[in-house]
Design an enzyme around this catalytic site. Structure first.
Site, PDB file in Angstrom:
ATOM      1  N   VAL A   1       0.930  -1.200   0.025  1.00  0.00           N
ATOM      2  CA  VAL A   1      -0.046   0.068   0.049  1.00  0.00           C
ATOM      3  C   VAL A   1       0.956   1.266   0.195  1.00  0.00           C
ATOM      4  CG1 VAL A   1      -1.847   1.406   1.263  1.00  0.00           C
ATOM      5  CG2 VAL A   1      -1.692  -1.145   1.253  1.00  0.00           C
TER       6      VAL A   1
ATOM      7  N   GLY B   1      -7.161   1.145   5.896  1.00  0.00           N
ATOM      8  CA  GLY B   1      -7.891  -0.157   5.767  1.00  0.00           C
ATOM      9  C   GLY B   1      -7.548  -0.832   4.503  1.00  0.00           C
TER      10      GLY B   1
ATOM     11  N   TYR C   1       0.074  -8.682  10.470  1.00  0.00           N
ATOM     12  CA  TYR C   1      -0.547  -9.949  10.009  1.00  0.00           C
ATOM     13  C   TYR C   1      -0.877 -10.685  11.342  1.00  0.00           C
ATOM     14  CZ  TYR C   1       1.904  -9.157   5.501  1.00  0.00           C
ATOM     15  OH  TYR C   1       2.205  -8.527   4.512  1.00  0.00           O
TER      16      TYR C   1
ATOM     17  N   ASN D   1      10.681  -6.210   9.558  1.00  0.00           N
ATOM     18  CA  ASN D   1       9.399  -5.299   9.072  1.00  0.00           C
ATOM     19  C   ASN D   1       8.244  -5.404  10.154  1.00  0.00           C
ATOM     20  OD1 ASN D   1       7.438  -3.947   7.792  1.00  0.00           O
ATOM     21  ND2 ASN D   1       7.549  -4.883   5.903  1.00  0.00           N
TER      22      ASN D   1
ATOM     23  N   GLY E   1      -4.716  -2.332   3.359  1.00  0.00           N
ATOM     24  CA  GLY E   1      -4.264  -3.667   3.346  1.00  0.00           C
ATOM     25  C   GLY E   1      -5.077  -4.672   3.965  1.00  0.00           C
TER      26      GLY E   1
END
Length: 165
Positions: free
Chosen positions: A89, A97, A133, A126, A99
């Site tokens: 993104v 929102g 995630y 990262n 992603g």
């Protein structure tokens, strides 16, 4: 409120996809590794058996990000899976929102297609991506490490096939 939409990439989007790939590579500090061309992507993403698929995210009509994915296979499950190669993104569109929309779209696609899993890799440095995630319910596969053979090592390994025969 921004209008966010997702759509499959078309052949006309290939230059945009390559631009987004280059943006991602810059973020990941891997710009030097991007050798793909528009022609490479046209060949890989089209035809009767495309190697991968791309979803473009748009925000208020502007390209905001993308997800590039392909079918994997789990011998243990006896089913295909969806492997996310790239999710990106653009910085100006983060925090809206997008992603999450891309990830939930891909999860729904995997379920709709009867796939047994949805997986991807993330760079260990990262932290923002890893936290994102985890918020989606992803779990690390700590006992696994990614292995890769490419470039001259790939050529050398392939050359061994004719010598073994």
């Amino acid at each position: 409120m921004s209008a966010i939409s997702l759509r499959p990439a078309t052949p006309a989007d290939i230059p945009l996809v390559l631009s987004l790939i280059r943006d991602l590579a810059e973020y990941e500090r891997l710009s030097h590794e991007v050798v793909a061309t528009v022609a490479d992507l046209e060949a890989a993403l089209s035809g009767p058996r495309p190697a991968a698929e791309v979803v473009i995210a748009e925000c208020d009509g502007q390209a905001a990000g993308f997800a590039l994915f392909f079918v994997s296979f789990s011998t243990f499950l006896g089913k295909p899976g969806l492997y996310l190669e790239d999710l990106y993104v653009r910085p100006d569109f983060r925090g809206r929102g997008i992603g999450r929309r891309l990830m939930t779209h891909l999860a729904a696609l995997a379920v709709e297609r009867g796939y047994g899993r949805f997986e991807w890799s993330v760079l260990d440095w990262n932290a923002p991506a890893i936290a994102f995630y985890r918020s989606l319910g992803a779990r690390p596969m700590g006992e696994w490490t990614v292995q890769r053979v490419d470039g001259q090592a790939l050529q050398a390994l392939a050359a061994q096939a004719s010598q073994a025969g």
